[in-house]
Design a protein around this motif. Sequence first.
Motif, PDB file in Angstrom:
ATOM      1  N   HIS A 135       0.876  -1.097   0.004  1.00 33.72           N
ATOM      2  CA  HIS A 135      -0.259  -0.002  -0.040  1.00 33.72           C
ATOM      3  C   HIS A 135       0.772   1.039  -0.062  1.00 33.72           C
ATOM      4  N   ASP A 136       0.522   2.112  -0.994  1.00 33.36           N
ATOM      5  CA  ASP A 136       1.496   3.405  -1.120  1.00 33.36           C
ATOM      6  C   ASP A 136       1.349   4.584   0.091  1.00 33.36           C
ATOM      7  N   ASP A 137       0.103   4.268   0.874  1.00 33.69           N
ATOM      8  CA  ASP A 137       0.040   5.510   1.815  1.00 33.69           C
ATOM      9  C   ASP A 137      -0.664   5.012   2.951  1.00 33.69           C
ATOM     10  N   LEU A 138      -0.043   4.086   3.263  1.00 37.41           N
ATOM     11  CA  LEU A 138      -0.807   3.397   4.582  1.00 37.41           C
ATOM     12  C   LEU A 138      -0.530   4.268   5.771  1.00 37.41           C
ATOM     13  N   ARG A 139      -1.604   4.865   6.481  1.00 41.09           N
ATOM     14  CA  ARG A 139      -1.522   5.658   7.605  1.00 41.09           C
ATOM     15  C   ARG A 139      -2.711   5.904   8.317  1.00 41.09           C
ATOM     16  N   ARG A 140      -3.087   6.435   9.562  1.00 37.11           N
ATOM     17  CA  ARG A 140      -4.209   6.424  10.056  1.00 37.11           C
ATOM     18  C   ARG A 140      -5.344   7.239   9.191  1.00 37.11           C
ATOM     19  N   ILE A 141      -6.419   6.946   9.479  1.00 40.14           N
ATOM     20  CA  ILE A 141      -7.609   7.676   8.686  1.00 40.14           C
ATOM     21  C   ILE A 141      -8.802   8.160   9.643  1.00 40.14           C
ATOM     22  N   LEU A 142      -8.904   7.542  10.482  1.00 44.01           N
ATOM     23  CA  LEU A 142      -9.812   7.752  11.609  1.00 44.01           C
ATOM     24  C   LEU A 142      -9.734   8.412  12.914  1.00 44.01           C
ATOM     25  N   THR A 143      -8.629   7.741  13.360  1.00 44.95           N
ATOM     26  CA  THR A 143      -8.109   8.370  14.698  1.00 44.95           C
ATOM     27  C   THR A 143      -6.975   9.306  14.634  1.00 44.95           C
ATOM     28  N   ASP A 144      -6.721   9.952  15.738  1.00 40.48           N
ATOM     29  CA  ASP A 144      -5.519  10.893  15.676  1.00 40.48           C
ATOM     30  C   ASP A 144      -4.263  10.637  15.367  1.00 40.48           C
ATOM     31  N   TYR A 145      -3.514  11.722  15.151  1.00 40.20           N
ATOM     32  CA  TYR A 145      -2.189  11.440  14.742  1.00 40.20           C
ATOM     33  C   TYR A 145      -1.503  10.581  15.838  1.00 40.20           C
ATOM     34  N   GLY A 146      -1.458  11.201  17.129  1.00 40.92           N
ATOM     35  CA  GLY A 146      -0.885  10.574  18.151  1.00 40.92           C
ATOM     36  C   GLY A 146      -1.542   9.534  18.771  1.00 40.92           C
ATOM     37  N   PHE A 147      -2.535   8.849  18.294  1.00 40.32           N
ATOM     38  CA  PHE A 147      -3.482   8.035  18.845  1.00 40.32           C
ATOM     39  C   PHE A 147      -2.563   6.548  19.262  1.00 40.32           C
ATOM     40  N   ILE A 148      -2.773   6.139  20.321  1.00 44.01           N
ATOM     41  CA  ILE A 148      -2.039   4.608  20.613  1.00 44.01           C
ATOM     42  C   ILE A 148      -2.824   3.432  20.392  1.00 44.01           C
ATOM     43  N   GLY A 149      -2.572   2.458  19.928  1.00 41.52           N
ATOM     44  CA  GLY A 149      -3.418   1.218  19.673  1.00 41.52           C
ATOM     45  C   GLY A 149      -4.202   1.159  18.597  1.00 41.52           C
ATOM     46  N   HIS A 150      -5.164   0.213  18.809  1.00 40.36           N
ATOM     47  CA  HIS A 150      -6.073  -0.037  17.329  1.00 40.36           C
ATOM     48  C   HIS A 150      -7.440  -0.301  18.086  1.00 40.36           C
ATOM     49  N   PRO A 151      -8.252   0.524  18.178  1.00 41.58           N
ATOM     50  CA  PRO A 151      -9.714   0.574  18.763  1.00 41.58           C
ATOM     51  C   PRO A 151     -10.638  -0.663  18.543  1.00 41.58           C
ATOM     52  N   MET A 152     -10.495  -1.405  17.513  1.00 40.14           N
ATOM     53  CA  MET A 152     -11.425  -2.292  17.004  1.00 40.14           C
ATOM     54  C   MET A 152     -10.860  -3.843  17.496  1.00 40.14           C
ATOM     55  N   ARG A 153      -9.828  -3.776  17.911  1.00 40.91           N
ATOM     56  CA  ARG A 153      -9.041  -4.987  18.544  1.00 40.91           C
ATOM     57  C   ARG A 153      -9.882  -5.309  19.928  1.00 40.91           C
ATOM     58  N   LYS A 154     -10.090  -6.618  20.044  1.00 42.49           N
ATOM     59  CA  LYS A 154     -11.093  -7.096  20.948  1.00 42.49           C
ATOM     60  C   LYS A 154     -10.323  -6.730  22.583  1.00 42.49           C
ATOM     61  N   ASP A 155      -8.984  -6.755  22.488  1.00 41.97           N
ATOM     62  CA  ASP A 155      -8.253  -6.498  23.853  1.00 41.97           C
ATOM     63  C   ASP A 155      -8.064  -5.003  23.992  1.00 41.97           C
ATOM     64  N   PHE A 156      -8.683  -4.178  23.344  1.00 43.14           N
ATOM     65  CA  PHE A 156      -8.437  -2.897  23.398  1.00 43.14           C
ATOM     66  C   PHE A 156      -9.321  -2.395  24.465  1.00 43.14           C
ATOM     67  N   PRO A 157      -8.898  -1.546  25.342  1.00 45.58           N
ATOM     68  CA  PRO A 157      -9.593  -1.036  26.836  1.00 45.58           C
ATOM     69  C   PRO A 157     -10.845  -0.276  26.134  1.00 45.58           C
ATOM     70  N   VAL A 158     -11.946  -0.404  26.625  1.00 43.04           N
ATOM     71  CA  VAL A 158     -13.076   0.313  26.277  1.00 43.04           C
ATOM     72  C   VAL A 158     -12.836   1.890  26.576  1.00 43.04           C
ATOM     73  N   THR A 159     -12.318   2.171  27.633  1.00 42.35           N
ATOM     74  CA  THR A 159     -12.090   3.754  27.760  1.00 42.35           C
ATOM     75  C   THR A 159     -10.878   4.395  26.913  1.00 42.35           C
ATOM     76  N   GLY A 160     -10.249   3.431  26.590  1.00 41.32           N
ATOM     77  CA  GLY A 160      -8.950   3.779  25.589  1.00 41.32           C
ATOM     78  C   GLY A 160      -7.801   4.187  26.623  1.00 41.32           C
ATOM     79  N   HIS A 161      -6.718   4.780  26.231  1.00 39.69           N
ATOM     80  CA  HIS A 161      -5.430   4.820  26.969  1.00 39.69           C
ATOM     81  C   HIS A 161      -5.376   6.298  27.320  1.00 39.69           C
ATOM     82  N   VAL A 162      -5.633   7.359  26.376  1.00 44.49           N
ATOM     83  CA  VAL A 162      -5.338   8.709  26.700  1.00 44.49           C
ATOM     84  C   VAL A 162      -6.677   9.570  26.295  1.00 44.49           C
TER      85      VAL A 162
END
Length: 199
Positions: A135-162
């Motif tokens: 993929h020529d331009d693989l970068r985040r598209i829905l979350t913020d630039y400094g977002f940590i993690g991947h929110p649709m993974r089942k082990d991602f905390p419901v409240t997030g990290h930051v």
Amino acid sequence: MTQKLDTLQSALERVFADRLVSLVRARGEITITVKAADSLSVAKTLRDHPDLGFEQLIDLCGVDYSDYKDGQYEGLRYAVVTHLLSVRLNWRLRLKVFAADDDFPVVPALTPLWSAANWFEREAFDLYGIVFDGHDDLRRILTDYGFIGHPMRKDFPVTGHVEMRYDPEQKRVIYQPVTIEPREITPRIIREDNYGGLH
């Protein structure tokens, strides 16, 4: 409808005899699963073979199977599911590819074959952490630039990290650890005599 599916199934079995991991026919649809190593060549054949003719990519999404079947699922964790359409032959197909490594999921990009895959692949990368090789331009598209993690993974905390908020003293948006504390909510039950005509 059944005759059309029979024709498509026989064409898929003939063209991909040794490369199909599985072919499932359910609810009037066909789903084929192929290995990640074969997926790009299979996709190219699906597009270019005159008996298949899937010239249009309709959708592509990531899937996390870690919680599938209430955690009883044993197999590779991440998959990419692609929906294809043949306008000329008027049939649809679901193509499923599992990433070989659960710790660093990688599958070949389909953007060289269907440009419509571009944003879908970026979304799957952003939300699931699936890397699309090529993929020529693989970068985040829905979350913020400094977002940590991947929110649709089942082990991602419901409240997030930051969390972020505007700080009026600093006159800018700041990031800080999540301040939400989980709480148990007990619904308030109101009992009324003769509710709904009951005695």
